[in-house]
Enzyme design. Structure first.
Site, mmCIF file in Angstrom:
data_model
loop_
_atom_site.group_PDB
_atom_site.id
_atom_site.type_symbol
_atom_site.label_atom_id
_atom_site.label_comp_id
_atom_site.label_asym_id
_atom_site.label_seq_id
_atom_site.Cartn_x
_atom_site.Cartn_y
_atom_site.Cartn_z
ATOM 1 N N GLU A 95 42.561 38.365 33.183
ATOM 2 C CA GLU A 95 43.115 39.592 32.641
ATOM 3 C C GLU A 95 43.104 39.621 31.115
ATOM 4 O O GLU A 95 42.836 40.647 30.512
ATOM 5 C CB GLU A 95 44.546 39.789 33.138
ATOM 6 C CG GLU A 95 44.924 41.255 33.087
ATOM 7 C CD GLU A 95 46.405 41.473 32.938
ATOM 8 O OE1 GLU A 95 47.165 40.527 33.179
ATOM 9 O OE2 GLU A 95 46.774 42.590 32.559
ATOM 10 N N ASP A 96 43.394 38.489 30.516
ATOM 11 C CA ASP A 96 43.624 38.514 29.073
ATOM 12 C C ASP A 96 42.512 37.921 28.220
ATOM 13 O O ASP A 96 42.606 37.935 27.001
ATOM 14 C CB ASP A 96 44.930 37.761 28.755
ATOM 15 C CG ASP A 96 46.139 38.519 29.271
ATOM 16 O OD1 ASP A 96 45.985 39.721 29.549
ATOM 17 O OD2 ASP A 96 47.214 37.915 29.394
#
Ligand code: MN
Length: 754
Positions: A95-96
């Site tokens: 996600e990051d």
């Protein structure tokens, strides 16, 4: 999900902090001793560490510290193994950072990739403001339940660490995260048997939502800490001695009630901190011996303890014969300790303790050799999967349903604006009113439950939407106590009654005595009895207070005293009014030249004025009246039966005997009347029925055939059977009736059997 920024490069301190934190995880791994476990965890850490390099959290720490902590929670507090630890370390990578899921799959295989996929899909959208997004998110998270429960457990660990470090978040996010935590994550953790985590989530959430109260309670707990520790030690000594004498291998520890549960108790019992008596608890975890079942050993320890201290009988909680629905097993008792303080003692075997502390994971670990079949938790999971597989439910509905499934002793109802209100099972609409606000309760006259007018006594069900109807002249009544269950409602009613009743009973008594005096009657018990029966009241005070309130009209006193008493508890009117014209639904079946009807033109439904006899009949299944849309059906005897086109019978005829269906059209009817039924309901008041009948009788084109009304707990419901010439007249009347004060709804009933 915590915000982060790219820095130039980690400092030496950063790097050594990372190393130190990871070492803490690695040195304390719980049950990761299979070949390859440590290698896998190291590999995941190195991968994540590289991916999060130079990223910081809001707290100023290197970002990787967060996944390391989540991994620690996953392993040490939930008890999951190496794959979950690896997944926790990697949980924010996709996600990051720039890493793609594909890469994880290549490096770590499909199992871990699917865990990360689940965790990525459900990750936060906390900056988005709409409710449904959150809900959709949560649904996605639960969706993974059907794949792998570990995703949820890692997510809970993630949430727990975020709550532990919530301080560094911006204020507006704090509230939201804290609110969500107590609304969903804590119950979820509870349901999955993660008792310690649930307690911590609640405490942390409470701390952020009510910092001042939290601090105050924490301060008081702290103040008593030393004293309480000494007390627990003194309390434990004789127990330790006795258990040792009986060769029981055990661990004993003292504990304090959590701040949140202290506060909840203060709230629910309406007591100050000082009166929360079961602040102290002692936990005994024993190693089961071979000669006795775990259950029998629990009871053995119970009896050893109660030989020393006196138990409080109503505080025995036996969750060994019947484990809680989340799998929790233990025996709890409360005994009188030194200095007259109540102390709770929790007795658990090692296995029970493991299940209680680590929840779900431990539960499955032991399940194999426990031969437990289809327990509550499994049923619940099955239920969740079923809910998830229903594509019809929208995210918000789903969320509500899910939330409800977390509780069994509580119901959840909604305000008209969709706010959630928790009530105990069996709560009434009146409880709901007081739960919203004491003033609402005191002014309540009725409720709409799922848009339907209902008495305040209605028992609510989970999921009901409830609106309280209030009136400024309304006041609490004594019989409300019969269906007020919550402490809040009961106290509110009692307070209001206390204030009110003394005055008005006195006033009513004086009024009655004066009126009887005018009539030259001495007050005696026979007269009171007669009045009680007539007004359907149970005691004198009620009678006086109603008179005092002006609810009983004393002008009719003489008449009432002459009347014979009526026994019924229900008010009931039944009027039959004769002398109305009604021809069209006559019995005769007149011959009709069915074959000669020109089906291309509508057949005119004429009023029977030229004595040619009835040419048509009104279908009794749908009772059309002039003005309604209608179709005709030529029956076997060639009579035209007039139906509404939406009537189920007509629909059936149209599809099966279409050739017998003809167009029909109303002509003006001035004499013939048609029967129509109207249902009304509302809040009962004096003179209401009178007003209703007045309106009907002044409406020239309407005749009453029958009125049927019943009153129950202040709500009246009834039907009016009327003769009308046209829907216009009926609609007129409905309009007028719905303007009457107290009437909540007036509706024509289209289908009825006479
Ligand atoms: Mn995270």
């Amino acid at each position: 999900m915590m915000g982060k920024t790219k820095s130039d490069i980690f400092t030496a301190e950063d790097l050594s902090q990372i190393e130190g934190e990871y070492k803490l995880l690695r040195d304390n791994l719980y049950r990761c001793d299979n070949p390859g476990d440590r290698e896998l965890i190291d590999k995941a850490f190195n991968f994540a560490n590289e991916a999060h390099r130079d990223m910081y959290r809001n707290s100023g720490e290197p970002y990787i510290i967060h996944p390391i902590h989540v991994a620690r929670i996953v392993n040490q507090e939930i008890g999951l193994g190496s794959r979950s630890v690896a997944a926790a370390l990697l949980h924010d990578v996709v996600e990051d950072t720039d890493v793609a899921l594909e890469e994880i799959r290549r490096e770590f295989g499909p199992k871990i990739a699917s865990l990360i996929d689940g965790l990525t899909k459900i990750s936060g959208t906390y900056n988005k403001e709409t409710n449904s997004l959150q809900a959709e998110n949560f649904r996605k998270m639960l969706m993974t339940l059907s794949d792998d429960i570990r995703v949820i457990l890692i997510k809970i660990a993630d949430r727990l660490h975020n709550m532990r470090t919530l301080d560094s978040m911006p204020e507006y996010k704090k509230m939201k995260v804290a609110g969500e935590t107590v609304y969903l994550y804590a119950p979820l953790a509870h349901r999955l048997g993660l008792f310690a985590i649930k307690t911590e989530l609640e405490d942390l959430s409470f701390k952020f939502r009510h910092p001042r109260i939290y601090d105050e309670i924490a301060r008081k707990v702290k103040m008593d800490e030393k004293k309480n520790l000494a007390l627990i030690n003194r309390f434990s000594l004789p127990i330790i001695e006795e258990l040792n004498n009986n060769d029981i291998i055990f661990d004993i520890s003292g504990r304090f009630k959590s701040i949140y549960s202290i506060w909840k108790k203060m709230q629910s019992k309406n007591i100050p901190f000082e009166e929360v008596y079961d602040l102290l608890a002692v936990r005994i975890v024993f190693e089961p011996g071979p000669e006795m079942s775990e259950r029998a050993q629990c009871w053995q320890i119970y009896s050893l303890i109660t030989d020393i201290y006196t138990p409080k009988p109503d505080r025995l909680r036996d969750w060994i014969s019947r484990p809680k629905s989340n799998g929790y097993e233990a025996l709890h008792l409360t005994v009188m300790g030194p200095e007259g303080r109540w102390v709770e003692v929790q007795i658990r075997s090692q296995r029970m303790d493991d299940v209680a502390e680590r929840g779900f994971a431990a539960h499955w670990k032991y399940k194999g050799d426990m031969l437990q079949t289809d327990n509550e938790l499994d049923k619940w999971l099955k239920h969740i999967r079923e809910m998830l597989s229903n594509p019809m439910s929208d995210p918000l509905t789903f969320l509500d349903e899910f939330k409800m499934s977390l509780f069994s002793s509580e119901i959840m109802v909604f305000t008209p604006k969709g706010l959630l209100v928790n009530l105990p099972k069996g709560a009434s609409a009146l409880d709901f009113a007081y739960e919203i606000h004491t003033d609402i309760g005191n002014k309540a006259i009725g409720a709409k439950v799922n848009y339907k007018l209902s008495p305040l006594s209605t028992t609510l069900q989970s999921g009901d939407q409830v609106e309280i109807i209030t009136s400024n002249i309304a006041k609490p009544e004594k019989d409300w106590l019969e269906y007020a269950h919550t402490a809040k409602a009961r106290n509110g009613i009692k307070d209001a009654l206390r204030d009110e009743s003394t005055d008005r009973i006195q006033k009513g008594r004086e009024l009655l005595e004066a009126k009887l005096g005018e009539l030259g009657i001495m007050p005696n018990s026979d007269i009171i009895k007669k009045l009680l029966e007539y007004h359907e009241l149970l005691n004198k005070d009620e009678l006086y207070s109603r008179i005092g309130l002006g609810l009983i009209n004393l002008d009719e006193l003489r008449k009432v005293l002459r009347k014979a008493p009526e026994g019924s508890l229900k008010k009931y009117w039944k009027l039959a009014i004769g002398g109305v014209t009604r021809k069209s639904s006559g019995e005769k079946e007149s011959p009709l030249p069915g074959g000669t009807i020109d089906k291309s033109l509508p057949y005119l439904l004429r009023e029977d004025v030229d004595n040619t006899g009835d040419s048509y009949r009104i279908a009794e299944c749908c009772n059309p009246i002039p003005g309604d849309e209608v179709v005709g059906y030529i029956d076997r005897s060639n009579a035209i039966i007039v139906h509404k086109p939406k009537c189920p019978t007509a629909v059936k005829l149209m599809s099966s005997e279409g050739n017998r269906i003809i167009q029909v059209r109303w002509t003006i009817h001035k004499i013939a009347s048609f029967l129509a039924r109207v249902s009304i309901n509302g809040i009962d008041r004096i003179g209401l029925i009178n007003e209703v009948t007045n309106i009907i009788s002044t409406e020239l084109n309407v005749n009453i055939r029958n009125i049927n009304v019943s009153v129950y707990d202040g709500i009246f419901e009834g039907t009016l059977d009327l003769y009308v010439h046209h829907t216009r007249d009926l609609n007129n009347l409905i309009m007028q009736l719905s303007n009457v004060r107290g009437i909540a709804s007036v509706k024509r009933i289209e289908e009825f059997i006479e």
